[in-house]
Design a protein around this motif. Structure first.
Motif, PDB file in Angstrom:
ATOM      1  N   PRO A 144       0.816  -1.225   0.000  1.00  0.00           N
ATOM      2  CA  PRO A 144       0.000   0.000   0.000  1.00  0.00           C
ATOM      3  C   PRO A 144       0.848   1.274   0.000  1.00  0.00           C
ATOM      4  O   PRO A 144       0.378   2.328  -0.442  1.00  0.00           O
ATOM      5  CB  PRO A 144      -0.802  -0.097   1.292  1.00  0.00           C
ATOM      6  N   SER A 145       2.099   1.204   0.476  1.00  0.00           N
ATOM      7  CA  SER A 145       2.884   2.436   0.572  1.00  0.00           C
ATOM      8  C   SER A 145       3.237   3.012  -0.797  1.00  0.00           C
ATOM      9  O   SER A 145       3.674   4.141  -0.905  1.00  0.00           O
ATOM     10  CB  SER A 145       4.157   2.172   1.373  1.00  0.00           C
ATOM     11  N   ILE A 146       3.041   2.234  -1.873  1.00  0.00           N
ATOM     12  CA  ILE A 146       3.337   2.757  -3.206  1.00  0.00           C
ATOM     13  C   ILE A 146       2.298   3.802  -3.601  1.00  0.00           C
ATOM     14  O   ILE A 146       2.584   4.744  -4.335  1.00  0.00           O
ATOM     15  CB  ILE A 146       3.346   1.600  -4.238  1.00  0.00           C
ATOM     16  N   GLN A 147       1.090   3.631  -3.081  1.00  0.00           N
ATOM     17  CA  GLN A 147      -0.060   4.455  -3.449  1.00  0.00           C
ATOM     18  C   GLN A 147       0.273   5.947  -3.534  1.00  0.00           C
ATOM     19  O   GLN A 147       0.071   6.586  -4.552  1.00  0.00           O
ATOM     20  CB  GLN A 147      -1.183   4.223  -2.420  1.00  0.00           C
TER      21      GLN A 147
ATOM     22  N   ALA B 258      19.395   2.902  -1.652  1.00  0.00           N
ATOM     23  CA  ALA B 258      19.097   2.442  -0.290  1.00  0.00           C
ATOM     24  C   ALA B 258      18.260   3.427   0.512  1.00  0.00           C
ATOM     25  O   ALA B 258      17.745   3.085   1.563  1.00  0.00           O
ATOM     26  CB  ALA B 258      20.414   2.178   0.444  1.00  0.00           C
ATOM     27  N   GLY B 259      18.096   4.658   0.006  1.00  0.00           N
ATOM     28  CA  GLY B 259      17.273   5.620   0.715  1.00  0.00           C
ATOM     29  C   GLY B 259      15.781   5.390   0.523  1.00  0.00           C
ATOM     30  O   GLY B 259      14.977   6.037   1.175  1.00  0.00           O
ATOM     31  N   HIS B 260      15.434   4.490  -0.389  1.00  0.00           N
ATOM     32  CA  HIS B 260      14.015   4.226  -0.641  1.00  0.00           C
ATOM     33  C   HIS B 260      13.518   3.048   0.167  1.00  0.00           C
ATOM     34  O   HIS B 260      14.293   2.199   0.592  1.00  0.00           O
ATOM     35  CB  HIS B 260      13.800   3.933  -2.127  1.00  0.00           C
ATOM     36  N   LEU B 261      12.206   2.984   0.314  1.00  0.00           N
ATOM     37  CA  LEU B 261      11.595   1.839   0.981  1.00  0.00           C
ATOM     38  C   LEU B 261      11.726   0.595   0.107  1.00  0.00           C
ATOM     39  O   LEU B 261      11.676   0.700  -1.119  1.00  0.00           O
ATOM     40  CB  LEU B 261      10.105   2.110   1.178  1.00  0.00           C
TER      41      LEU B 261
ATOM     42  N   PRO C 288       4.498   8.321   7.548  1.00  0.00           N
ATOM     43  CA  PRO C 288       4.950   9.664   7.115  1.00  0.00           C
ATOM     44  C   PRO C 288       5.271  10.571   8.300  1.00  0.00           C
ATOM     45  O   PRO C 288       6.228  11.340   8.240  1.00  0.00           O
ATOM     46  CB  PRO C 288       3.745  10.203   6.331  1.00  0.00           C
ATOM     47  N   GLN C 289       4.486  10.467   9.379  1.00  0.00           N
ATOM     48  CA  GLN C 289       4.759  11.294  10.553  1.00  0.00           C
ATOM     49  C   GLN C 289       6.123  10.944  11.138  1.00  0.00           C
ATOM     50  O   GLN C 289       6.899  11.824  11.516  1.00  0.00           O
ATOM     51  CB  GLN C 289       3.684  11.083  11.617  1.00  0.00           C
ATOM     52  N   LEU C 290       6.398   9.655  11.215  1.00  0.00           N
ATOM     53  CA  LEU C 290       7.688   9.217  11.767  1.00  0.00           C
ATOM     54  C   LEU C 290       8.835   9.752  10.921  1.00  0.00           C
ATOM     55  O   LEU C 290       9.831  10.269  11.442  1.00  0.00           O
ATOM     56  CB  LEU C 290       7.738   7.686  11.811  1.00  0.00           C
ATOM     57  N   CYS C 291       8.668   9.654   9.608  1.00  0.00           N
ATOM     58  CA  CYS C 291       9.752  10.077   8.723  1.00  0.00           C
ATOM     59  C   CYS C 291       9.932  11.585   8.747  1.00  0.00           C
ATOM     60  O   CYS C 291      11.019  12.088   8.508  1.00  0.00           O
ATOM     61  CB  CYS C 291       9.484   9.610   7.293  1.00  0.00           C
TER      62      CYS C 291
ATOM     63  N   GLU D 212      13.874   7.611   4.144  1.00  0.00           N
ATOM     64  CA  GLU D 212      12.881   6.576   4.439  1.00  0.00           C
ATOM     65  C   GLU D 212      13.489   5.190   4.522  1.00  0.00           C
ATOM     66  O   GLU D 212      13.209   4.421   5.437  1.00  0.00           O
ATOM     67  CB  GLU D 212      11.853   6.576   3.305  1.00  0.00           C
ATOM     68  N   GLY D 213      14.352   4.917   3.530  1.00  0.00           N
ATOM     69  CA  GLY D 213      14.967   3.597   3.480  1.00  0.00           C
ATOM     70  C   GLY D 213      15.809   3.329   4.713  1.00  0.00           C
ATOM     71  O   GLY D 213      15.854   2.208   5.225  1.00  0.00           O
ATOM     72  N   ASP D 214      16.484   4.391   5.202  1.00  0.00           N
ATOM     73  CA  ASP D 214      17.313   4.216   6.402  1.00  0.00           C
ATOM     74  C   ASP D 214      16.446   3.961   7.622  1.00  0.00           C
ATOM     75  O   ASP D 214      16.768   3.124   8.462  1.00  0.00           O
ATOM     76  CB  ASP D 214      18.175   5.454   6.631  1.00  0.00           C
ATOM     77  N   VAL D 215      15.337   4.697   7.724  1.00  0.00           N
ATOM     78  CA  VAL D 215      14.431   4.493   8.850  1.00  0.00           C
ATOM     79  C   VAL D 215      13.930   3.051   8.839  1.00  0.00           C
ATOM     80  O   VAL D 215      13.916   2.364   9.856  1.00  0.00           O
ATOM     81  CB  VAL D 215      13.244   5.481   8.782  1.00  0.00           C
TER      82      VAL D 215
END
Lengths: 619, 338
Positions: A66-69, A87-90, A562-565, A572-575
């Motif tokens: 769903p995160s692609i949406q 690597a920065g991407h989910l 998104p709030q966390l990021c 994002e990818g690092d998180v």
């Protein structure tokens, strides 16, 4: 001319020559993102039919991920048919890009070199823009194997009859490195075997200690070390063959014998040299040059304040109070006569070697002396044993001086001794190559014994029995913290926070959410423990700020991805990576539930809370 | 000889002789430049020392005539054609989608599969030559014998890709995945995991925890085995190989590496059956290297269409070389002035 080709122009050239789809390898995540953004200004958008194709694929994947949406890059990807992959991407977004590439929907993907080793997604063309790669703080040249991996992405089986690797220059690119990489043979693999604490515990759990050495001998590390040892041994044989020609002659071990004799001769010669240096007239004077003695030099008279041997030239010297009151240094050899008169005074330990009053008094005495004063009559010094006798006396200790082999020994000693030393050194190296791993193991086992995980017979204690289940980096720190009851009454968010800060090994600065006092206290305890264990194991970075991220995600179930990021400057990818590493660490703690029920339950709770939203999309 | 005559005479010389001439008169540094730059440099020298240049040109011409006078040694037209640097048209020729062909496994793939019947196998072939086919077929054969198959990869991302791929081939019920914190269908006959997880399973088994899956284990596939040399994680591959149950076959899939024989010899020395090495350098889709100048001009990177077999035989295409030299000069200049 620009220092390197503009991404939009690059893609249009590739399109023109039908070299798409292509993967463009860039140095950093940032350059990938910037390349992608530059399509927003001046990029040529793709045909509506292809756009629909991309949208359809993305829709299809949205069901599973769903995160692609609402991904912010969706717009650019569908409009221009290009994407970035790093690597920065989910992971879910990376999967989407890979899938789009596999189906031939994209013209180009901008990627970092990490992609080359990672996933399987080929293209018709790869574009190389660099000859180096960032590792830790440094920039190092790409290895032949790495260039091979990158070039290996060019040419899809069944879809392309030819693959292309296109080199385009950028500042600081070394064409030689790439030419070597494209045409050369890859580097050999070398073992990176290290003996870790969990390995020791797990091996000793399953095998008695006398089997360990044979198990370690099965490693590729030992195999390579053995090969090295064999090479050394074959050289050893050659050295041995050469040494045969220097076989024993008169004495069984002539090398040691000659070495000792040579040493003794040299020492004797040195002594002689030192002695010869002193002329007899000086040595006969020396006993009389006591403080207060009247001495005459060719141009003045004086009173000796002290006598000494000069450090530099090893000459016998005296410090003299001259008539007139000056204190000066003179050589004993320059003295013309030693007077029989000796003034009585107390010498001082430092310059001017007597106090001012004494000096004044001595000066007065000097002035009042008659011009001629009686000289001392000196007894001649009996010459000591002369040098020749000394060398001859070596004959009592060594047979060499009269031996008939003496000339040959003298001639051959240097060459033979060099060989012998090499042989010894070789033997020692071979020994350490053969047993090094085992010694390292023993060292680790001794540490574990000291800490109480192993008993004296290298058997696991009750602590060792559960500690072996922690098989991650910094395992010693974690088990020691458990044994020190640092986790008593810990809450799931704080435990997750600590695991995140232990597992995160990147020192790239970024901002993270604030941490609670409880986590701060626990991190301090962990840091103190890590410092205490530093002699046994390298301490982790233990970044408290990273812990804040995991703590927030676990502690606040209402917070969205998104709030966390938004709360951090990390990508994002690092998180995602921080949280998934934390999960891994927590699952190791959870594996202790049989012996540490409470802690295991907390870990399970923390894991449950981490796994939501984006973190649940992939197994 | 006037300056123009001289320039023409130099331009008529074959490039090889011109290079030699430039080298002897101007110096070795000029060899990096193109023809025009070389001629200009020689002309500059000729202004101060015309006799030397004249003499050098006479020698060069004499050499040229000597070469032309011996027609037997002149290579035939084909070879001359071969010696000419490839042009862009030839370079891009053949680009496109190949005719769909029925899939026929390569001999090396069959060799690897047959060798698995006798013992362990290391496959070291270039990226993209079809290692996956070997993995899938080997899995199929092991499944037919009711054996468990473990497939490990170094990265979670790769595990996930393989999980999806294997589910499509063998059906979702027969493929499971194990990660650090999650188990998906863990009793399936095909298990996909990272190498660390397999290492942990093997340690658990050695420590006395009985795992039925390991008893029926027939095949262990270690993908991307070149990770053995990874400074941080390489040790895990060694541990996995050392503790791999002796009844299971090992299949190591790796990109091209420098010392696969050494690896095979090691496996043979510690495992109950010999290890067979399958290696080749041949790419299933041929590779060509090109050079793209920042101005947008594309040329081949090497003189030949195909890749040179070794760095010592790699000769840059004159055009690529000229463009790169020019690029270096230009950027050096802007860097200095900027």
């Amino acid at each position: 001319m620009p220092p390197s080709i503009h991404p939009v122009q690059l893609i249009s050239v590739l399109r023109l020559k039908s070299l798409t789809p292509a993967i463009i390898f860039l140095t950093s995540r940032r350059s990938c993102d910037e390349a992608l953004q530059s399509f927003g200004q001046g990029g040529v958008s793709i045909s509506p039919a292809r756009r629909e194709g991309i949208t359809a694929v993305l829709e299809e994947l949205t069901v599973e991920y769903p995160s692609i949406q609402d991904h912010p890059l969706r717009e650019i990807v569908t409009t221009y048919g290009v994407a970035a992959h790093h690597a920065g991407h989910l992971p879910s977004w990376k999967i989407a890009v890979e899938e789009l590439m596999r189906r031939g929907c994209l013209d180009a993907v901008f990627a970092t070199t990490t992609l080359a080793a990672g996933v399987d997604f080929p293209a018709r063309t790869v574009v190389l823009t660099q000859s180096g790669v960032r590792r830790d703080q440094d920039f190092t040249d790409l290895s032949v194997a790495e260039v091979g991996q990158i070039a290996g992405r060019a040419g899809r089986r069944g879809k392309d009859s030819v693959g292309f690797a296109i080199v385009t220059p950028s500042p600081y690119m070394d064409l030689g490195v790439l030419v070597r990489g494209l045409t050369g043979r890859p580097e050999p693999l070398d073992s990176q075997f290290v003996i870790s604490y969990p390995m020791v515990l797990n091996l000793l759990k399953a095998h008695p200690v006398d089997h360990i050495q044979s198990i370690l001998a099965k490693s590729f590390a030992q195999y390579q070390l053995n090969e090295q040892a064999e090479r050394l041994e074959s050289r050893h044989e050659k050295i041995h063959d050469k040494l045969v020609s220097y076989a024993p002659r008169e004495c069984s071990d002539w090398l040691t014998q000659w070495n000792a004799y040579d040493h003794a001769t040299r020492q004797a010669a040195q002594k002689l040299h030192a002695r010869r240096h002193v002329p007899p007239e000086v040595s006969e004077r020396l006993p009389y040059l006591t403080p207060g003695r009247l001495v005459t030099f060719p141009r003045f008279r004086g009173v000796v304040l002290r006598s000494y041997r000069s450090r530099g030239q090893h000459r016998d010297m005296v410090t003299v109070l001259r008539n007139g009151g000056t204190v000066a240094e003179s050589a004993v050899a320059d003295i013309t006569s030693v007077g029989s008169r000796c003034f009585d005074f107390t010498p001082a330990p430092a310059f001017p070697w007597a106090n001012q009053e004494t000096l004044a008094w001595l000066n007065q005495q000097l002035e009042s002396l008659p011009k001629q004063s009686p000289a001392m009559v000196m007894s001649p010094v009996i010459p000591e044993e002369s040098g020749d006798d000394l060398v001859k006396s070596l004959g009592d200790l060594f047979p060499c001086p009269t031996c008939r082999c003496r000339p040959t020994c003298a001639k051959e000693f240097n060459a033979a001794n060099k060989l012998k030393q090499e042989a010894l050194h070789n033997a020692r190296s071979v020994q350490s190559l053969r047993t090094g791993l085992w010694h390292k193991f023993q060292e680790r086992a001794d540490t574990l014994h000291e800490l109480g995980y192993l008993d004296a017979g290298y058997k696991l204690t009750s602590d060792g029995d559960w500690a072996r289940l922690i098989r991650i980096d910094y395992s010693l720190l974690i088990t020691e913290l458990i044994r020190a009851h640092a986790f008593n009454g810990v809450s799931p968010p704080v435990l997750a926070g600590l695991m995140a800060s232990i597992s995160y090994d990147n020192d790239r600065p970024s901002s993270f959410p604030r941490i609670t006092a409880a986590l701060a206290a626990l991190v301090t305890v962990a840091r103190r423990m890590a410092d205490a264990l530093a002699v046994h194991d390298d301490p982790p970075l233990l970044r408290a700020d990273v812990g804040g991220l995991a703590e927030q995600w676990v502690g606040d179930p209402t917070i969205t991805w998104p709030q966390l990021c938004r709360g951090t400057s990390a990508a994002e990818g690092d998180v995602y990576r921080i949280l998934s590493r934390t999960l891994e660490y927590l699952s190791q703690i959870h594996s202790l539930h049989a012996t540490h029920a409470e802690l295991g339950a907390v870990a399970a709770q923390a894991m449950d809370r981490i796994r939501r939203g984006v973190l649940e999309e992939l197994p | 000889m006037t300056r123009n005559d001289l320039e023409r005479a130099l331009a008529e010389l074959p490039f090889r002789l011109l290079r030699r001439l430039a080298r002897s008169t101007v110096g070795p540094h000029i060899l990096r430049s193109g023809k025009r730059r070389m001629i200009h440099a020689i002309l500059a020298v000729s202004e101060t020392n015309p006799e030397r240049i004249d003499a050098a040109i006479r020698t060069a011409r004499a050499e040229q005539q000597a070469i032309e006078a011996v027609p037997a040694i002149v290579p035939d037209a084909d070879a001359a054609q071969k010696n000419k640097p490839v042009d862009l048209g030839t370079f891009l020729e053949g680009l496109g989608v190949p005719e769909p062909k029925p899939f026929v496994p390569d001999p090396w793939q069959l060799e690897a599969l047959d060798a698995l019947l006798q013992g362990d196998v290391i496959v070291s072939v270039p990226t993209g030559s079809g290692k996956t086919y070997v993995a899938v077929e080997a899995t199929r054969r092991a499944m037919m014998e009711d054996r468990t198959v473990v497939y490990t990869s170094p990265l979670k991302a790769l595990s996930n890709t393989k999980f999806t791929e294997f589910k499509k081939i063998f059906g979702p019920e027969s493929v499971g995945i194990l990660t650090g914190d999650r188990r998906d269908n863990p009793q399936a006959p095909i298990l996909i995991m990272t190498t660390e997880i397999l290492r942990n399973l093997l340690y658990d088994a050695a420590g006395g925890e009985i795992d039925l899956r390991l008893d029926t284990l027939g095949l262990v596939i270690l993908d991307e085995s070149q990770f053995l040399a990874d400074p941080e994680r390489g040790v895990v591959w060694e541990e996995t190989i050392i503790f791999c149950p002796s009844q299971a076959r090992l299949l190591l899939l790796s990109a091209s590496i420098g010392n696969p024989q050494e690896l095979a010899a090691w496996l043979t020395s510690i495992r109950p059956y010999p290890c067979h090495l399958v290696r080749h350098q041949h790419r299933s889709v041929p590779l060509r290297a090109g050079y793209l100048h920042p101005s947008g001009k594309l040329t081949p990177l090497f003189r030949t269409v195909s890749m040179p077999p070794s760095p010592s035989q790699a000769v840059l295409h004159p055009e690529a070389k000229r463009l790169f030299t020019q690029y270096e000069e230009d950027t050096l200049h802007t860097r200095r002035s900027g």
